[in-house]
Write a protein that holds these residues in place. Structure first.
Motif, PDB file in Angstrom:
ATOM      1  N   THR A 151       0.863  -1.156   0.044  1.00  0.00           N
ATOM      2  CA  THR A 151      -0.020   0.006   0.088  1.00  0.00           C
ATOM      3  C   THR A 151       0.885   1.233  -0.048  1.00  0.00           C
ATOM      4  O   THR A 151       1.639   1.342   0.821  1.00  0.00           O
ATOM      5  N   ILE A 152       0.751   2.295  -1.023  1.00  0.00           N
ATOM      6  CA  ILE A 152       1.321   3.434  -0.873  1.00  0.00           C
ATOM      7  C   ILE A 152       0.510   4.607  -0.584  1.00  0.00           C
ATOM      8  O   ILE A 152      -0.598   4.658  -1.144  1.00  0.00           O
ATOM      9  N   PRO A 153       0.776   5.060   0.443  1.00  0.00           N
ATOM     10  CA  PRO A 153      -0.064   6.354   0.979  1.00  0.00           C
ATOM     11  C   PRO A 153       0.071   7.421   0.206  1.00  0.00           C
ATOM     12  O   PRO A 153       1.074   7.829  -0.358  1.00  0.00           O
ATOM     13  N   ASP A 154      -1.081   8.207   0.721  1.00  0.00           N
ATOM     14  CA  ASP A 154      -0.866   9.754   0.223  1.00  0.00           C
ATOM     15  C   ASP A 154       0.470  10.401   1.009  1.00  0.00           C
ATOM     16  O   ASP A 154       0.350  10.178   2.310  1.00  0.00           O
ATOM     17  N   LEU A 155       1.226  11.058   0.417  1.00  0.00           N
ATOM     18  CA  LEU A 155       2.301  11.652   1.217  1.00  0.00           C
ATOM     19  C   LEU A 155       2.270  13.105   1.455  1.00  0.00           C
ATOM     20  O   LEU A 155       1.626  14.022   0.638  1.00  0.00           O
ATOM     21  N   THR A 156       2.955  13.351   2.640  1.00  0.00           N
ATOM     22  CA  THR A 156       3.113  14.765   2.955  1.00  0.00           C
ATOM     23  C   THR A 156       3.871  15.591   2.125  1.00  0.00           C
ATOM     24  O   THR A 156       4.755  14.721   1.382  1.00  0.00           O
TER      25      THR A 156
ATOM     26  N   ARG B  60       8.514   5.774   7.289  1.00  0.00           N
ATOM     27  CA  ARG B  60       7.525   5.244   8.260  1.00  0.00           C
ATOM     28  C   ARG B  60       6.084   5.579   7.624  1.00  0.00           C
ATOM     29  O   ARG B  60       5.318   4.793   8.179  1.00  0.00           O
ATOM     30  N   ALA B  61       5.971   6.383   6.838  1.00  0.00           N
ATOM     31  CA  ALA B  61       4.743   6.504   6.208  1.00  0.00           C
ATOM     32  C   ALA B  61       4.261   5.173   5.483  1.00  0.00           C
ATOM     33  O   ALA B  61       3.011   4.671   5.669  1.00  0.00           O
TER      34      ALA B  61
ATOM     35  N   ALA C 132       1.309   2.565   6.640  1.00  0.00           N
ATOM     36  CA  ALA C 132       0.395   2.208   5.529  1.00  0.00           C
ATOM     37  C   ALA C 132       0.026   0.731   5.306  1.00  0.00           C
ATOM     38  O   ALA C 132      -0.765   0.170   4.967  1.00  0.00           O
ATOM     39  N   ASN C 133       1.104   0.026   5.951  1.00  0.00           N
ATOM     40  CA  ASN C 133       1.265  -1.335   5.665  1.00  0.00           C
ATOM     41  C   ASN C 133       1.052  -2.203   6.974  1.00  0.00           C
ATOM     42  O   ASN C 133       1.674  -3.386   7.073  1.00  0.00           O
ATOM     43  N   GLY C 134       0.551  -1.564   7.981  1.00  0.00           N
ATOM     44  CA  GLY C 134       0.208  -2.181   9.351  1.00  0.00           C
ATOM     45  C   GLY C 134       1.544  -2.356  10.066  1.00  0.00           C
ATOM     46  O   GLY C 134       1.590  -3.123  11.088  1.00  0.00           O
TER      47      GLY C 134
END
Length: 137
Positions: free
Chosen positions: A40-45, A128-129, A133-135
């Motif tokens: 899972t690739i999260p939305d990034l700041t 860390r993001a 996102a991957n638990g």
């Protein structure tokens, strides 16, 4: 059987058991616990996106696309690197000073030339993001 021979046989069995144990440790499957196809690739700041660019330039050759590992280095999106075991300072020190191998069989990691403390902090924020996102918390 003499005592000397019994000790030699026992020592051999211990070595075989240790070799088996070592072969079962993390590192045999460098993809880690999360397959690239399911990562899972999260939305990034903004800082995390900056960290991704720095990661891609300085770390991905060994640690793989999106920190999922390669045949050159371990995955960072892995429970071994959860914050309670490897804090942010461990990432900073590894990047800026290098680190001796202790979980994987890839060998020692050299310092990454040109990576500053600020760069390492942004790279860590990105990793860390991905972990969250991957638990991996």
């Amino acid at each position: 059987m003499t005592a000397r021979r019994a000790i030699a046989v026992l020592g051999g069995l211990v070595l075989v058991a240790m070799a088996f144990w070592y072969a079962q440790r993390p590192g045999g499957d460098v993809s880690g616990e999360i397959d690239l196809a399911t990562l899972t690739i999260p939305d990034l700041t903004e800082d995390q996106a900056s960290g991704k660019a720095l990661f891609d330039r300085n770390c991905a050759a060994c640690h793989g696309a999106n920190a999922n590992g390669s045949d050159q280095g371990p995955p960072l999106v892995h429970r071994v690197y959860e914050p309670s075991h490897h804090g942010d300072m461990a990432f900073l020190l590894a990047a800026t000073r290098g680190v001796r191998a202790h979980h994987w069989r890839f060998g020692n990691m050299p310092a990454v030339e040109g990576v500053t403390n600020d760069d390492a902090a942004k790279i860590t924020a990105y990793v860390r993001a991905l972990q969250r996102a991957n638990g991996i918390n």
